[in-house]
Design a protein around this motif. Structure first.
Motif, mmCIF file in Angstrom:
data_model
loop_
_atom_site.group_PDB
_atom_site.id
_atom_site.type_symbol
_atom_site.label_atom_id
_atom_site.label_comp_id
_atom_site.label_asym_id
_atom_site.label_seq_id
_atom_site.Cartn_x
_atom_site.Cartn_y
_atom_site.Cartn_z
ATOM 1 N N GLY A 53 17.480 29.574 11.881
ATOM 2 C CA GLY A 53 16.900 30.910 12.008
ATOM 3 C C GLY A 53 16.133 31.312 10.780
ATOM 4 N N LEU A 54 14.955 30.742 10.604
ATOM 5 C CA LEU A 54 14.159 30.953 9.395
ATOM 6 C C LEU A 54 12.996 31.895 9.649
ATOM 7 C CD1 LEU A 54 13.882 27.213 8.266
ATOM 8 C CD2 LEU A 54 15.293 28.967 7.174
ATOM 9 N N PRO A 55 12.586 32.659 8.643
ATOM 10 C CA PRO A 55 11.343 33.418 8.756
ATOM 11 C C PRO A 55 10.133 32.489 8.690
ATOM 12 C CG PRO A 55 12.352 33.745 6.586
ATOM 13 C CD PRO A 55 13.298 32.916 7.384
ATOM 14 N N LYS A 56 9.031 32.972 9.240
ATOM 15 C CA LYS A 56 7.716 32.298 9.200
ATOM 16 C C LYS A 56 7.605 31.086 10.118
ATOM 17 C CE LYS A 56 6.449 34.035 4.645
ATOM 18 N NZ LYS A 56 5.921 33.741 3.305
ATOM 19 N N ARG A 57 8.664 30.263 10.190
ATOM 20 C CA ARG A 57 8.660 29.187 11.180
ATOM 21 C C ARG A 57 10.090 28.756 11.450
ATOM 22 N NH1 ARG A 57 5.170 23.553 11.779
ATOM 23 N NH2 ARG A 57 5.142 23.661 14.058
ATOM 24 N N ASP A 58 10.425 28.612 12.725
ATOM 25 C CA ASP A 58 11.784 28.278 13.118
ATOM 26 C C ASP A 58 12.162 26.883 12.627
ATOM 27 O OD1 ASP A 58 14.097 29.086 15.038
ATOM 28 O OD2 ASP A 58 13.637 27.008 15.554
ATOM 29 N N GLY A 59 13.458 26.715 12.331
ATOM 30 C CA GLY A 59 13.936 25.443 11.817
ATOM 31 C C GLY A 59 13.710 24.271 12.754
ATOM 32 N N ILE A 60 13.851 24.498 14.051
ATOM 33 C CA ILE A 60 13.606 23.421 15.013
ATOM 34 C C ILE A 60 12.156 22.964 14.940
ATOM 35 C CG2 ILE A 60 13.413 22.880 17.468
ATOM 36 C CD1 ILE A 60 16.251 22.780 16.603
ATOM 37 N N GLU A 61 11.227 23.896 14.799
ATOM 38 C CA GLU A 61 9.812 23.534 14.685
ATOM 39 C C GLU A 61 9.568 22.750 13.400
ATOM 40 O OE1 GLU A 61 7.532 27.073 14.912
ATOM 41 O OE2 GLU A 61 8.231 27.622 16.916
ATOM 42 N N VAL A 62 10.195 23.182 12.319
ATOM 43 C CA VAL A 62 10.065 22.460 11.049
ATOM 44 C C VAL A 62 10.566 21.032 11.202
ATOM 45 C CG1 VAL A 62 10.893 22.331 8.660
ATOM 46 C CG2 VAL A 62 10.232 24.541 9.628
ATOM 47 N N LEU A 63 11.712 20.873 11.838
ATOM 48 C CA LEU A 63 12.300 19.550 12.009
ATOM 49 C C LEU A 63 11.449 18.674 12.918
ATOM 50 C CD1 LEU A 63 14.569 17.555 11.539
ATOM 51 C CD2 LEU A 63 15.918 18.733 13.294
ATOM 52 N N ASN A 64 10.973 19.237 14.021
ATOM 53 C CA ASN A 64 10.106 18.470 14.917
ATOM 54 C C ASN A 64 8.858 17.970 14.189
ATOM 55 O OD1 ASN A 64 11.140 18.173 17.593
ATOM 56 N ND2 ASN A 64 10.934 20.377 17.910
ATOM 57 N N SER A 65 8.218 18.850 13.442
ATOM 58 C CA SER A 65 7.004 18.480 12.706
ATOM 59 C C SER A 65 7.297 17.403 11.673
ATOM 60 C CB SER A 65 6.400 19.714 12.027
ATOM 61 O OG SER A 65 5.983 20.666 12.980
ATOM 62 N N TYR A 66 8.415 17.562 10.992
ATOM 63 C CA TYR A 66 8.791 16.602 9.944
ATOM 64 C C TYR A 66 9.012 15.213 10.527
ATOM 65 C CZ TYR A 66 11.573 14.465 6.216
ATOM 66 O OH TYR A 66 12.062 13.621 5.242
ATOM 67 N N ARG A 67 9.737 15.129 11.620
ATOM 68 C CA ARG A 67 9.988 13.822 12.228
ATOM 69 C C ARG A 67 8.713 13.221 12.815
ATOM 70 N NH1 ARG A 67 14.262 12.590 9.416
ATOM 71 N NH2 ARG A 67 16.290 13.168 10.295
ATOM 72 N N ARG A 68 7.864 14.055 13.431
ATOM 73 C CA ARG A 68 6.602 13.534 13.980
ATOM 74 C C ARG A 68 5.706 12.976 12.884
ATOM 75 N NH1 ARG A 68 6.627 18.180 17.428
ATOM 76 N NH2 ARG A 68 5.166 19.212 16.013
ATOM 77 N N ALA A 69 5.795 13.557 11.688
ATOM 78 C CA ALA A 69 4.984 13.084 10.559
ATOM 79 C C ALA A 69 5.581 11.855 9.882
ATOM 80 C CB ALA A 69 4.818 14.206 9.529
ATOM 81 N N GLY A 70 6.708 11.379 10.401
ATOM 82 C CA GLY A 70 7.332 10.175 9.846
ATOM 83 C C GLY A 70 8.390 10.443 8.796
#
Length: 220
Positions: A53-70
């Protein structure tokens, strides 16, 4: 080992940061989703402690982006979202473990150790340099087969040196290996750690390169 804590609750963050630093980890703190993405782009972390539950961008979105970027650092999700579907979403997005708030700091530390043992065991076998051996997965260092009684900062310093034994590390580079953002580092802190480590592994094991920094002695 370098960790990233992504947490917007200052009280929780300060407690986790203090606990992890006492354990000898270098740990940085990002307070929102955007800051987390910028930090993760550096590619320097071994493990991430991620709130959802993060401001500015949800943690799940952060994690998805991070894994997609390798991004391949281990990720432990720390969240108050205890519903089963929330846990499933986090694990499916690429989390390695999940801990519900409020959590016990000793349990968190144990989960971190377990994940790092698995990760470092895959990436780094035992390091050997002359008489010295260092096993990151077991968090053990020996000299001529005898266990060395290293405190966490000494272990981290030896690991940095033995990982690249021919490289001369500047004081600033070693500070970055041993400390996180915002931690107060005295002007002679690295010298103190080097002196302490030399007493335990032998003064001859660490060479001072005048005007540059430190490296391990060359093996004959």
């Amino acid at each position: 080992m370098r960790l990233l804590l992504v947490e917007d609750d200052e009280m929780i963050a300060e407690t986790v940061l203090e606990s992890m630093r006492r354990a000898g980890y270098a740990i940085d703190w990002a307070q929102d989703g955007r800051e987390a993405e910028l930090s993760l782009g550096n590619g320097v972390y071994d493990l991430v402690l991620l709130d959802l539950g993060l401001p500015k961008r949800d943690g799940i979105e952060v994690l998805n982006s991070y894994r997609r970027a390798g991004g391949d650092a281990a990720v432990i999700v720390l969240t108050a979202r205890d519903a089963v579907d929330a846990r499933i979403r986090g694990l499916d997005a690429g989390a390695d473990d999940y801990l519900i708030k409020p959590f016990d700091l000793d349990e968190l530390a144990a989960r971190i150790r377990a994940l790092l043992r698995r990760r470092t065991g895959q990436k780094h076998p035992v390091f050997t340099h002359g008489e010295l051996t260092l096993n990151p997965a077991a968090h053990e260092a020996t000299k001529n087969g005898e266990l060395l009684p290293l405190v966490p900062r000494e272990f981290a310093l030896l690991q940095a040196l033995i990982d690249e034994p021919t490289r001369v590390f500047t004081k600033v580079e070693l500070e970055e290996k041993l400390y996180g953002w915002g931690e107060e580092v005295g002007s002679n802190t690295i010298e103190v750690h080097v002196h302490s480590l030399r007493r335990k592994i032998g003064a001859e094991q660490i060479v001072t390169v005048r005007g540059v920094g430190y490296r391990l002695k060359r093996c004959e």
